[in-house]
Design a protein around this motif. Sequence first.
Motif, PDB file in Angstrom:
ATOM      1  N   THR A   1      28.376  38.769  35.220  1.00  0.00           N
ATOM      2  CA  THR A   1      28.199  38.705  36.320  1.00  0.00           C
ATOM      3  C   THR A   1      27.297  39.186  36.695  1.00  0.00           C
ATOM      4  O   THR A   1      26.054  39.322  38.248  1.00  0.00           O
ATOM      5  CB  THR A   1      29.498  38.792  36.970  1.00  0.00           C
ATOM      6  OG1 THR A   1      30.159  37.902  36.565  1.00  0.00           O
ATOM      7  CG2 THR A   1      29.824  38.472  38.353  1.00  0.00           C
TER       8      THR A   1
ATOM      9  N   ASP B   1      29.449  40.852  41.966  1.00  0.00           N
ATOM     10  CA  ASP B   1      30.693  40.773  42.799  1.00  0.00           C
ATOM     11  C   ASP B   1      31.347  41.002  41.713  1.00  0.00           C
ATOM     12  O   ASP B   1      31.917  40.011  41.176  1.00  0.00           O
ATOM     13  CB  ASP B   1      30.977  38.979  43.740  1.00  0.00           C
ATOM     14  CG  ASP B   1      32.218  39.307  44.257  1.00  0.00           C
ATOM     15  OD1 ASP B   1      32.954  40.726  44.158  1.00  0.00           O
ATOM     16  OD2 ASP B   1      32.170  38.537  44.849  1.00  0.00           O
ATOM     17  N   PRO B   2      32.257  41.581  42.050  1.00  0.00           N
ATOM     18  CA  PRO B   2      32.698  42.554  40.639  1.00  0.00           C
ATOM     19  C   PRO B   2      34.046  41.201  41.088  1.00  0.00           C
ATOM     20  O   PRO B   2      35.367  41.770  40.092  1.00  0.00           O
ATOM     21  CB  PRO B   2      33.191  44.298  41.177  1.00  0.00           C
ATOM     22  CG  PRO B   2      32.159  44.552  42.748  1.00  0.00           C
ATOM     23  CD  PRO B   2      31.679  43.010  43.136  1.00  0.00           C
ATOM     24  N   ASP B   3      35.000  41.171  41.788  1.00  0.00           N
ATOM     25  CA  ASP B   3      35.683  40.932  41.741  1.00  0.00           C
ATOM     26  C   ASP B   3      36.148  39.040  41.267  1.00  0.00           C
ATOM     27  O   ASP B   3      36.981  39.424  40.761  1.00  0.00           O
ATOM     28  CB  ASP B   3      36.837  39.870  43.820  1.00  0.00           C
ATOM     29  CG  ASP B   3      37.207  40.997  44.422  1.00  0.00           C
ATOM     30  OD1 ASP B   3      36.965  42.301  43.691  1.00  0.00           O
ATOM     31  OD2 ASP B   3      36.755  41.105  45.502  1.00  0.00           O
ATOM     32  N   ARG B   4      34.505  38.393  41.307  1.00  0.00           N
ATOM     33  CA  ARG B   4      34.236  37.277  40.743  1.00  0.00           C
ATOM     34  C   ARG B   4      34.339  38.245  38.850  1.00  0.00           C
ATOM     35  O   ARG B   4      34.547  37.156  37.905  1.00  0.00           O
ATOM     36  CB  ARG B   4      32.516  36.781  40.379  1.00  0.00           C
ATOM     37  CG  ARG B   4      33.180  35.857  42.284  1.00  0.00           C
ATOM     38  CD  ARG B   4      31.758  35.167  42.056  1.00  0.00           C
ATOM     39  NE  ARG B   4      31.762  34.512  43.624  1.00  0.00           N
ATOM     40  CZ  ARG B   4      31.368  33.480  44.585  1.00  0.00           C
ATOM     41  NH1 ARG B   4      29.805  33.322  43.522  1.00  0.00           N
ATOM     42  NH2 ARG B   4      30.995  33.541  45.794  1.00  0.00           N
TER      43      ARG B   4
ATOM     44  N   ILE C   1      35.874  40.574  37.654  1.00  0.00           N
ATOM     45  CA  ILE C   1      37.343  40.498  37.263  1.00  0.00           C
ATOM     46  C   ILE C   1      38.348  38.916  37.331  1.00  0.00           C
ATOM     47  O   ILE C   1      38.962  38.578  36.445  1.00  0.00           O
ATOM     48  CB  ILE C   1      37.698  41.969  38.059  1.00  0.00           C
ATOM     49  CG1 ILE C   1      37.941  42.845  37.915  1.00  0.00           C
ATOM     50  CG2 ILE C   1      39.296  41.478  38.091  1.00  0.00           C
ATOM     51  CD1 ILE C   1      38.286  43.705  39.322  1.00  0.00           C
ATOM     52  N   GLU C   2      37.835  38.040  37.770  1.00  0.00           N
ATOM     53  CA  GLU C   2      38.569  37.191  37.617  1.00  0.00           C
ATOM     54  C   GLU C   2      38.079  36.123  35.715  1.00  0.00           C
ATOM     55  O   GLU C   2      38.698  36.031  35.524  1.00  0.00           O
ATOM     56  CB  GLU C   2      38.060  36.544  38.895  1.00  0.00           C
ATOM     57  CG  GLU C   2      38.788  36.200  40.128  1.00  0.00           C
ATOM     58  CD  GLU C   2      38.395  35.762  41.074  1.00  0.00           C
ATOM     59  OE1 GLU C   2      37.412  34.605  40.527  1.00  0.00           O
ATOM     60  OE2 GLU C   2      38.658  35.949  41.775  1.00  0.00           O
ATOM     61  N   ARG C   3      36.764  36.549  36.067  1.00  0.00           N
ATOM     62  CA  ARG C   3      36.469  36.254  34.627  1.00  0.00           C
ATOM     63  C   ARG C   3      37.163  36.686  33.192  1.00  0.00           C
ATOM     64  O   ARG C   3      36.980  36.527  32.002  1.00  0.00           O
ATOM     65  CB  ARG C   3      34.898  35.913  34.853  1.00  0.00           C
ATOM     66  CG  ARG C   3      33.775  35.204  35.451  1.00  0.00           C
ATOM     67  CD  ARG C   3      32.517  35.262  35.988  1.00  0.00           C
ATOM     68  NE  ARG C   3      32.010  34.485  34.743  1.00  0.00           N
ATOM     69  CZ  ARG C   3      31.499  32.887  35.019  1.00  0.00           C
ATOM     70  NH1 ARG C   3      31.676  32.081  36.035  1.00  0.00           N
ATOM     71  NH2 ARG C   3      31.293  32.113  33.732  1.00  0.00           N
TER      72      ARG C   3
ATOM     73  N   VAL D   1      31.359  50.573  40.040  1.00  0.00           N
ATOM     74  CA  VAL D   1      32.199  49.199  40.328  1.00  0.00           C
ATOM     75  C   VAL D   1      32.924  49.689  38.728  1.00  0.00           C
ATOM     76  O   VAL D   1      33.800  49.355  38.963  1.00  0.00           O
ATOM     77  CB  VAL D   1      31.869  48.075  40.971  1.00  0.00           C
ATOM     78  CG1 VAL D   1      30.442  47.857  41.674  1.00  0.00           C
ATOM     79  CG2 VAL D   1      31.165  47.785  39.100  1.00  0.00           C
TER      80      VAL D   1
ATOM     81  N   LEU E   1      36.453  49.571  39.646  1.00  0.00           N
ATOM     82  CA  LEU E   1      37.318  48.616  40.310  1.00  0.00           C
ATOM     83  C   LEU E   1      37.441  48.171  39.391  1.00  0.00           C
ATOM     84  O   LEU E   1      39.010  47.044  39.423  1.00  0.00           O
ATOM     85  CB  LEU E   1      36.536  48.280  41.126  1.00  0.00           C
ATOM     86  CG  LEU E   1      37.007  47.003  41.628  1.00  0.00           C
ATOM     87  CD1 LEU E   1      37.883  47.393  42.938  1.00  0.00           C
ATOM     88  CD2 LEU E   1      36.125  46.432  42.850  1.00  0.00           C
ATOM     89  N   LEU E   2      36.267  48.248  38.541  1.00  0.00           N
ATOM     90  CA  LEU E   2      36.943  47.465  36.781  1.00  0.00           C
ATOM     91  C   LEU E   2      37.931  47.576  36.055  1.00  0.00           C
ATOM     92  O   LEU E   2      38.602  46.641  35.636  1.00  0.00           O
ATOM     93  CB  LEU E   2      35.431  46.956  36.143  1.00  0.00           C
ATOM     94  CG  LEU E   2      34.291  46.684  37.049  1.00  0.00           C
ATOM     95  CD1 LEU E   2      32.945  46.516  35.774  1.00  0.00           C
ATOM     96  CD2 LEU E   2      34.515  44.601  37.041  1.00  0.00           C
TER      97      LEU E   2
ATOM     98  N   GLY F   1      41.442  46.962  37.133  1.00  0.00           N
ATOM     99  CA  GLY F   1      41.786  44.618  37.293  1.00  0.00           C
ATOM    100  C   GLY F   1      41.124  44.686  35.852  1.00  0.00           C
ATOM    101  O   GLY F   1      41.706  43.222  35.925  1.00  0.00           O
TER     102      GLY F   1
END
Length: 240
Positions: A146, A153-156, A158-160, A181, A184-185, A188
């Motif tokens: 990512t 995007d950190p959220d993406r 994390i989703e992956r 980040v 945050l990673l 999550g």
Amino acid sequence: MSKVDVFRSLHRKRAQGDPLVLPGPWDAASARVCVEAGFPALATPSAGVAASLGYEDGATPADEMFAAVARIVWAVDVPVSADVEGGYGLAPKELVERLLEAGVVGGNLEDSNGGVLKDPHEHAEYLAEVRSAAADRLFVNARVDTFLHGDGDPDRAIERAASYVAAGADCVYPILAPVDVLPLLRAGIQGPLNMVARLDGEGPSPAVLGELGATRVTFGPGLQRRATQALREIADGLTQ
């Protein structure tokens, strides 16, 4: 314990600030130097191996990559994990067979192709098939691209990562994720987290990455490039 069991154990219950540091040898000689320095395991970098064979990163034929990795495994007595890029188009079962034939304990698998992120669901299915074929014989490190080829995007990320962990990945590698980040990673993502460290003094040390949440630290082709630069400087001096 088998080498893969030893390798897995090295990732468990790491103290904060004490990540598993895995140098990236590119041939048998550099692998032996790393072991002599005291490292308990190694992780080959595809770009470093490619350079040693005369190829651009990503252009090494599968047969040559597996042969080079096998020579590294033969040269040392510690566990060796291999960066096998995107899997070279091999079906999961064949990829597992090639890795086991080379003698490695695990492998990195990228979730991008040609600079474009793969569909995370399809890639998760591929990882699940690899893990099924390997059972407990290989340690799967799922790279998350990512921050390399996506929008950062950190959220993406994390989703992956969550999809890959659910598919059976033993570790997740959000390559080139910014240091800020990392906490945050870490919050999550379940399980071991791989971060890359720089060798030019511009980035945080492995210990600092560990304090921020990294379970293990690798260097990509950093060691090979530093060695090449040192050789270039020596060669330049000989011609003057």
